[in-house]
Structures are given as C-alpha cells and as structure tokens.
Design a protein around this motif. Structure first.
Motif, PDB file in Angstrom:
ATOM      1  N   THR A  98      -1.554  -7.858   5.698  1.00 54.74           N
ATOM      2  CA  THR A  98      -1.070  -8.470   4.472  1.00 54.74           C
ATOM      3  C   THR A  98       0.088  -9.429   4.707  1.00 54.74           C
ATOM      4  OG1 THR A  98       0.425  -6.619   4.023  1.00 54.74           O
ATOM      5  CG2 THR A  98      -1.779  -6.511   3.038  1.00 54.74           C
ATOM      6  N   ALA A 113      -2.549  -1.999   7.920  1.00 53.85           N
ATOM      7  CA  ALA A 113      -2.562  -2.548   6.562  1.00 53.85           C
ATOM      8  C   ALA A 113      -1.409  -3.512   6.345  1.00 53.85           C
ATOM      9  CB  ALA A 113      -2.513  -1.420   5.540  1.00 53.85           C
ATOM     10  N   MET A 154       0.851  -1.178   0.000  1.00 54.73           N
ATOM     11  CA  MET A 154       0.000   0.000   0.000  1.00 54.73           C
ATOM     12  C   MET A 154       0.894   1.237   0.000  1.00 54.73           C
ATOM     13  SD  MET A 154      -3.141   1.025   2.478  1.00 54.73           S
ATOM     14  CE  MET A 154      -4.318   0.228   1.433  1.00 54.73           C
ATOM     15  N   GLY A 189      -6.156   8.487  -3.431  1.00 56.32           N
ATOM     16  CA  GLY A 189      -4.772   8.022  -3.433  1.00 56.32           C
ATOM     17  C   GLY A 189      -4.099   8.102  -4.783  1.00 56.32           C
ATOM     18  N   ASN A 222      -7.107   7.894   2.338  1.00 54.21           N
ATOM     19  CA  ASN A 222      -8.118   7.178   3.124  1.00 54.21           C
ATOM     20  C   ASN A 222      -8.395   7.880   4.452  1.00 54.21           C
ATOM     21  OD1 ASN A 222      -8.411   5.170   1.183  1.00 54.21           O
ATOM     22  ND2 ASN A 222      -6.958   3.788   2.180  1.00 54.21           N
ATOM     23  N   GLN A 265      -2.053   6.607  -0.679  1.00 49.11           N
ATOM     24  CA  GLN A 265      -3.356   5.946  -0.530  1.00 49.11           C
ATOM     25  C   GLN A 265      -3.820   5.987   0.923  1.00 49.11           C
ATOM     26  OE1 GLN A 265      -2.055   2.227  -2.245  1.00 49.11           O
ATOM     27  NE2 GLN A 265      -3.336   2.552  -4.045  1.00 49.11           N
ATOM     28  N   VAL A 266      -2.903   5.772   1.836  1.00 52.41           N
ATOM     29  CA  VAL A 266      -3.251   5.805   3.258  1.00 52.41           C
ATOM     30  C   VAL A 266      -3.651   7.222   3.663  1.00 52.41           C
ATOM     31  CG1 VAL A 266      -2.443   5.344   5.604  1.00 52.41           C
ATOM     32  CG2 VAL A 266      -1.699   3.875   3.734  1.00 52.41           C
ATOM     33  N   ASP A 273      -3.009   3.442  10.461  1.00 51.82           N
ATOM     34  CA  ASP A 273      -3.619   2.767   9.312  1.00 51.82           C
ATOM     35  C   ASP A 273      -2.589   2.000   8.499  1.00 51.82           C
ATOM     36  OD1 ASP A 273      -5.932   3.950  10.190  1.00 51.82           O
ATOM     37  OD2 ASP A 273      -6.430   4.910   8.276  1.00 51.82           O
ATOM     38  N   LEU A 274      -1.425   2.570   8.334  1.00 50.30           N
ATOM     39  CA  LEU A 274      -0.371   1.907   7.571  1.00 50.30           C
ATOM     40  C   LEU A 274       0.104   0.651   8.287  1.00 50.30           C
ATOM     41  CD1 LEU A 274       1.323   2.073   5.023  1.00 50.30           C
ATOM     42  CD2 LEU A 274       2.968   3.457   6.277  1.00 50.30           C
TER      43      LEU A 274
END
Length: 120
Positions: free
Chosen positions: A80, A76, A1, A42, A9, A5-6, A72-73
C-alpha cells in the motif's frame, strides 16, 4: 489494515490449508461457529485465551501465528506504500564555441563546433 483482519486472514488460510471446516475448528477450539467466523472475517478481535484455543485446535504455536501475522502485515503495508519516483532536473548548458581545424601548411579550413553539457 487492522491487526484483527490480518489475524483472521491467517486463521482462515491455515484452516483451509489443513482441510478443516469452520464448524470442526470451532468444536475443537470450543468457540461458537458464528464467533469464529467473525474472527476470520476480521470483525471481532479475539482475546488471548481465544487465540490460544484456536492455535491449539490448529496445532499451531502462538509464536508461529505471530510470525505469520507479522509477515502478512508487512506484506500488506509494503503493497500500500506509494511508489515515489525521483527525477533529477536536467538542463542543457551550451559551452563557448571552439575552433577546430588541422594544423600545418595544407590547412585550408576551420570550423566552429558547439559543445553541450548535461547538468544535473
């Protein structure tokens, strides 16, 4: 990611939590609606000046934005990561047979017992 993008978001989530439309936020931050939309999706990476303007419009400190982005990062990344299960190889090892019986004059039987051990 990707970081952009983070960031997008986080901006979208905070804007919605505050009940602000994209158009309203764009006006207060003095950025165009299409550009703000691209940031939230993002697709565009905002400069530090644009980040500061959006944070001011959301009444948000830059440090608070960065804390939200960091959380958030990290979330994420953890979601994953592959789960690795490690299993130890186990084998059964047979011990030498042992005689079992009762001692004394009335001992009329004896048998052989086998024992097993689990070896990791």
């Amino acid at each position: 990611m990707l970081l952009r993008q983070v960031i997008g978001n986080v901006f979208r989530r905070l804007r919605r939590e505050r009940g602000i439309t994209l158009r309203e936020l764009a006006e207060v931050a003095q950025v165009s609606v299409p550009y703000l939309s691209e940031i939230e999706r993002g697709r565009k990476e905002p400069s530090s000046e644009i980040l500061a303007a959006i944070c001011r419009a959301l009444d948000l400190e830059l440090s608070d934005l960065l804390a939200e982005v960091q959380f958030d990062l990290a979330t994420a990344v953890r979601s994953t990561l592959p789960v690795r299960l490690q299993t130890a190889a186990i084998r059964v090892q047979e011990s030498a047979p042992q005689r079992i019986g009762t001692s004394g004059p009335q001992s009329s039987y004896s048998t052989t017992a086998q024992t097993f051990a689990l070896v990791a």
